[in-house]
Write an enzyme that holds these catalytic residues in place. Sequence first.
Site, mmCIF file in Angstrom:
data_model
loop_
_atom_site.group_PDB
_atom_site.id
_atom_site.type_symbol
_atom_site.label_atom_id
_atom_site.label_comp_id
_atom_site.label_asym_id
_atom_site.label_seq_id
_atom_site.Cartn_x
_atom_site.Cartn_y
_atom_site.Cartn_z
ATOM 1 N N GLY A 295 0.784 -1.215 0.000
ATOM 2 C CA GLY A 295 0.000 0.000 0.000
ATOM 3 C C GLY A 295 0.818 1.269 0.000
ATOM 4 O O GLY A 295 1.912 1.333 -0.577
ATOM 5 N N HIS A 296 0.296 2.291 0.697
ATOM 6 C CA HIS A 296 0.820 3.652 0.623
ATOM 7 C C HIS A 296 2.229 3.766 1.200
ATOM 8 O O HIS A 296 3.143 4.282 0.553
ATOM 9 C CB HIS A 296 -0.143 4.569 1.381
ATOM 10 C CG HIS A 296 0.139 6.027 1.253
ATOM 11 N ND1 HIS A 296 0.103 6.685 0.051
ATOM 12 C CD2 HIS A 296 0.438 6.968 2.198
ATOM 13 C CE1 HIS A 296 0.376 7.972 0.246
ATOM 14 N NE2 HIS A 296 0.591 8.170 1.541
ATOM 15 N N PHE A 297 2.425 3.276 2.422
ATOM 16 C CA PHE A 297 3.735 3.353 3.067
ATOM 17 C C PHE A 297 4.529 2.087 2.751
ATOM 18 O O PHE A 297 4.785 1.245 3.613
ATOM 19 C CB PHE A 297 3.588 3.563 4.574
ATOM 20 C CG PHE A 297 3.318 4.986 4.958
ATOM 21 C CD1 PHE A 297 4.318 5.939 4.920
ATOM 22 C CD2 PHE A 297 2.043 5.383 5.336
ATOM 23 C CE1 PHE A 297 4.076 7.263 5.265
ATOM 24 C CE2 PHE A 297 1.787 6.702 5.678
ATOM 25 C CZ PHE A 297 2.800 7.650 5.647
#
Length: 321
Positions: A295-297
């Site tokens: 995902g994002h991180f």
Amino acid sequence: MNNRSTFAGFITVIIRNDPSASSRTGVTAIHAPITVHYRSTEVDGVDLFYREAGPADGPVVLLLHGFPTSSHMFRNLIPLLADRYRVIAPDYPGFGQSAAPDRASFSYGFGHFADLVDGLLGKLGAKSYAMYVMDYGAPVGYRLALKHPERVSGLIVQNGNAYEEGLGAFWDEIKAYWASGSAERRQVLADQVTLEAIKFQYTDGVRDVTRISPDNWVHDQALLDRPGNREIQLDLFYDYRTNVQLYPQIQAFFRDRRPPTLIVWGENDQIFAAAGAHAYLRDLPDAELHLLDTGHFALEDKLDEIAPLIHDFLDRKIAGR
């Protein structure tokens, strides 16, 4: 000789099978881990905190963090790059360990952040740098690039957007705030600075959440909960519209300068969709693109994949420049 070694920056153990070598030097040689320094300096009247590691004369790698975190997001990456690179990772005002001036007397915006980071780099004598840009780090870094295009030796892009395609449904409420600027729309976005929302940013799209330390959202939320900080973050949500307005100029920079570029993108990210990663290839056709199942991180989940990609990229494209 039989070598067992971890990635650069961790303890390295070398076992020598040559008896004569053993008698001369001992069986085991241990190299100390990389030392990271935690420093602050004043830039234009604001105390900026930054992490620094690596040789003082090494090529500079500038790490620019995203929302809602700080240079803390690079705590595990820095030692893995600092064997031969001078790594600098600042906190923006209102984030991490940097000062958080009252918003009544200080302008919180991405242009101001870029100016302050520029001032910090000037104080540190960093005249050329490869930039790792993630989330908020992208508009900060790309504004730096527009100011000093000749200083950018390369780009490492990790879920850092520069194209409309990357702004999916997640951005609908934020765009509504941009359009109206109303107090009502602003209040709706207050949910984005709650513990539940911050945890979502770290865990959404991750296959194995046991790889993600809960210290991340606890650490970030503690800083977000400082008096006045929520309003600072809402100011930045509104100012983000100015970054989108700069996309044509940023894309022209890519086409004109063609900096060596590595894209490592969590393809399950709902905040910056993977379509935004593919869009870079229109203007940087030679960019190296890696979509990762996270995902994002992405660093929190895929450091073991991302760090070798970055180090190899820097060794090939940056070290000799």
